[in-house]
Design a protein around this motif. Structure first.
Motif, mmCIF file in Angstrom:
data_model
loop_
_atom_site.group_PDB
_atom_site.id
_atom_site.type_symbol
_atom_site.label_atom_id
_atom_site.label_comp_id
_atom_site.label_asym_id
_atom_site.label_seq_id
_atom_site.Cartn_x
_atom_site.Cartn_y
_atom_site.Cartn_z
ATOM 1 N N THR A 18 -43.994 -29.278 -21.786
ATOM 2 C CA THR A 18 -42.855 -29.286 -22.424
ATOM 3 C C THR A 18 -42.532 -27.753 -23.119
ATOM 4 O OG1 THR A 18 -44.193 -29.769 -24.447
ATOM 5 C CG2 THR A 18 -42.969 -31.588 -23.127
ATOM 6 N N HIS A 19 -43.413 -26.749 -22.999
ATOM 7 C CA HIS A 19 -43.302 -25.550 -23.551
ATOM 8 C C HIS A 19 -43.618 -24.321 -22.609
ATOM 9 C CE1 HIS A 19 -43.282 -27.677 -27.278
ATOM 10 N NE2 HIS A 19 -44.480 -27.447 -27.866
ATOM 11 N N HIS A 20 -43.565 -24.978 -21.385
ATOM 12 C CA HIS A 20 -43.781 -23.926 -20.169
ATOM 13 C C HIS A 20 -42.222 -23.202 -20.192
ATOM 14 C CE1 HIS A 20 -44.441 -22.319 -16.429
ATOM 15 N NE2 HIS A 20 -45.782 -22.276 -16.787
ATOM 16 N N PRO A 21 -42.265 -21.928 -19.948
ATOM 17 C CA PRO A 21 -41.040 -21.076 -20.099
ATOM 18 C C PRO A 21 -39.982 -21.732 -18.559
ATOM 19 C CG PRO A 21 -42.641 -19.337 -19.878
ATOM 20 C CD PRO A 21 -43.325 -20.876 -19.919
ATOM 21 N N PHE A 22 -40.858 -21.980 -17.616
ATOM 22 C CA PHE A 22 -39.999 -22.364 -16.438
ATOM 23 C C PHE A 22 -39.522 -23.758 -16.658
ATOM 24 C CE2 PHE A 22 -43.147 -19.274 -14.234
ATOM 25 C CZ PHE A 22 -42.101 -18.209 -14.203
ATOM 26 N N ARG A 23 -40.260 -24.654 -17.412
ATOM 27 C CA ARG A 23 -39.705 -26.019 -17.560
ATOM 28 C C ARG A 23 -38.603 -25.714 -18.589
ATOM 29 N NH1 ARG A 23 -41.532 -31.288 -16.817
ATOM 30 N NH2 ARG A 23 -42.546 -30.261 -14.814
ATOM 31 N N ILE A 24 -38.721 -25.142 -19.545
ATOM 32 C CA ILE A 24 -37.866 -24.912 -20.431
ATOM 33 C C ILE A 24 -36.446 -24.342 -19.886
ATOM 34 C CG2 ILE A 24 -37.086 -23.889 -22.747
ATOM 35 C CD1 ILE A 24 -39.904 -24.296 -23.623
ATOM 36 N N GLY A 25 -36.660 -23.356 -19.190
ATOM 37 C CA GLY A 25 -35.379 -22.621 -18.480
ATOM 38 C C GLY A 25 -34.850 -23.569 -17.388
ATOM 39 N N GLY A 26 -35.572 -24.423 -16.552
ATOM 40 C CA GLY A 26 -34.892 -25.288 -15.640
ATOM 41 C C GLY A 26 -33.836 -26.174 -16.441
ATOM 42 N N THR A 27 -34.609 -26.798 -17.458
ATOM 43 C CA THR A 27 -34.166 -27.670 -18.270
ATOM 44 C C THR A 27 -32.550 -27.274 -19.033
ATOM 45 O OG1 THR A 27 -35.993 -28.914 -18.696
ATOM 46 C CG2 THR A 27 -34.034 -29.665 -20.019
ATOM 47 N N ALA A 28 -32.926 -25.991 -19.435
ATOM 48 C CA ALA A 28 -31.609 -25.295 -20.088
ATOM 49 C C ALA A 28 -30.669 -25.257 -18.852
ATOM 50 C CB ALA A 28 -32.091 -24.131 -20.708
ATOM 51 N N PHE A 29 -30.948 -24.703 -17.792
ATOM 52 C CA PHE A 29 -30.001 -24.458 -16.875
ATOM 53 C C PHE A 29 -29.295 -25.680 -16.433
ATOM 54 C CE2 PHE A 29 -29.603 -24.230 -11.989
ATOM 55 C CZ PHE A 29 -28.577 -23.441 -11.821
ATOM 56 N N ALA A 30 -29.962 -26.614 -16.237
ATOM 57 C CA ALA A 30 -29.410 -28.168 -16.015
ATOM 58 C C ALA A 30 -28.504 -28.434 -17.025
ATOM 59 C CB ALA A 30 -30.574 -29.093 -15.565
ATOM 60 N N ALA A 31 -29.061 -28.322 -18.411
ATOM 61 C CA ALA A 31 -28.015 -28.513 -19.477
ATOM 62 C C ALA A 31 -26.709 -27.769 -19.363
ATOM 63 C CB ALA A 31 -28.595 -28.334 -20.912
ATOM 64 N N VAL A 32 -26.731 -26.451 -19.078
ATOM 65 C CA VAL A 32 -25.758 -25.991 -19.161
ATOM 66 C C VAL A 32 -24.793 -26.120 -18.011
ATOM 67 C CG1 VAL A 32 -24.731 -23.327 -18.867
ATOM 68 C CG2 VAL A 32 -26.592 -23.938 -20.420
ATOM 69 N N LEU A 33 -25.168 -26.311 -16.702
ATOM 70 C CA LEU A 33 -24.555 -26.870 -15.661
ATOM 71 C C LEU A 33 -23.968 -28.137 -15.912
ATOM 72 C CD1 LEU A 33 -26.545 -25.907 -12.595
ATOM 73 C CD2 LEU A 33 -24.411 -24.847 -13.294
ATOM 74 N N MET A 34 -24.520 -29.235 -16.725
ATOM 75 C CA MET A 34 -23.966 -30.240 -16.844
ATOM 76 C C MET A 34 -22.768 -30.339 -17.761
ATOM 77 S SD MET A 34 -27.113 -33.180 -17.197
ATOM 78 C CE MET A 34 -25.976 -34.429 -17.265
ATOM 79 N N ILE A 35 -22.843 -29.439 -18.788
ATOM 80 C CA ILE A 35 -21.988 -29.376 -20.020
ATOM 81 C C ILE A 35 -20.707 -28.617 -19.024
ATOM 82 C CG2 ILE A 35 -20.918 -28.125 -21.670
ATOM 83 C CD1 ILE A 35 -23.894 -28.435 -22.748
#
Length: 148
Positions: A18-35
């Motif tokens: 949950t705190h790995h930078p790649f995991r956080i970055g991928g989730t943030a990327f997906a969240a921005v793309l979803m919005i």
């Protein structure tokens, strides 16, 4: 002679997913793309509901649908996608699953929307594919865990 250590042996801890930078970055990327994709679907739905003459309706396509009905579908789906995208920023596990399902439904809806607005549909399908990829990607795939 065997030597003994006086302190407890501690194996290096596996990095938290949950705190790995790649995991956080991928989730943030997906969240921005979803919005972004959700807002585009909302605009697409509003345009289809408000003015049916904005979109091209080809006659010889395999499937035909009412533009106003599809406008309401895109509007509702877009709102759900924006809400799920905002929920991804909280780190909720359910938001990942809901995001994957909604991105798949959006890709299907945009595939069926191809006769009316091909370029916009292809862009949204590509965004949905990237969302699914970002939510399903595992940065630890193929790596050993637990100090091995």
């Amino acid at each position: 002679m065997a030597s003994t250590s006086s302190g407890p042996s501690v194996a290096p801890a596996a990095p938290s997913s949950t705190h790995h930078p790649f995991r956080i970055g991928g989730t943030a990327f997906a969240a921005v793309l979803m919005i972004f994709g959700g807002v585009m679907a909302i605009l697409e739905g509003i345009a289809a509901i408000a003015k049916n003459d904005v979109f091209l309706a080809t006659r010889d396509y395999l499937f035909r649908f009412n533009l106003t009905g599809w406008g309401w579908i895109h509007l509702a789906l877009g709102i759900l996608i924006v809400v799920a995208g905002c929920a991804l920023f909280t780190g909720a596990a359910w938001a990942r699953v809901v995001g994957i399902v909604l991105a798949g439904l959006s890709a299907l809806a945009n595939f069926l929307w191809l006769p009316h607005y091909p370029l916009w549909s292809l862009v949204l399908i590509a965004i949905d594919v990237f969302i699914i990829w970002a939510l399903c990607a595992n940065p630890y795939q193929g790596q050993e865990k637990e100090g091995v």
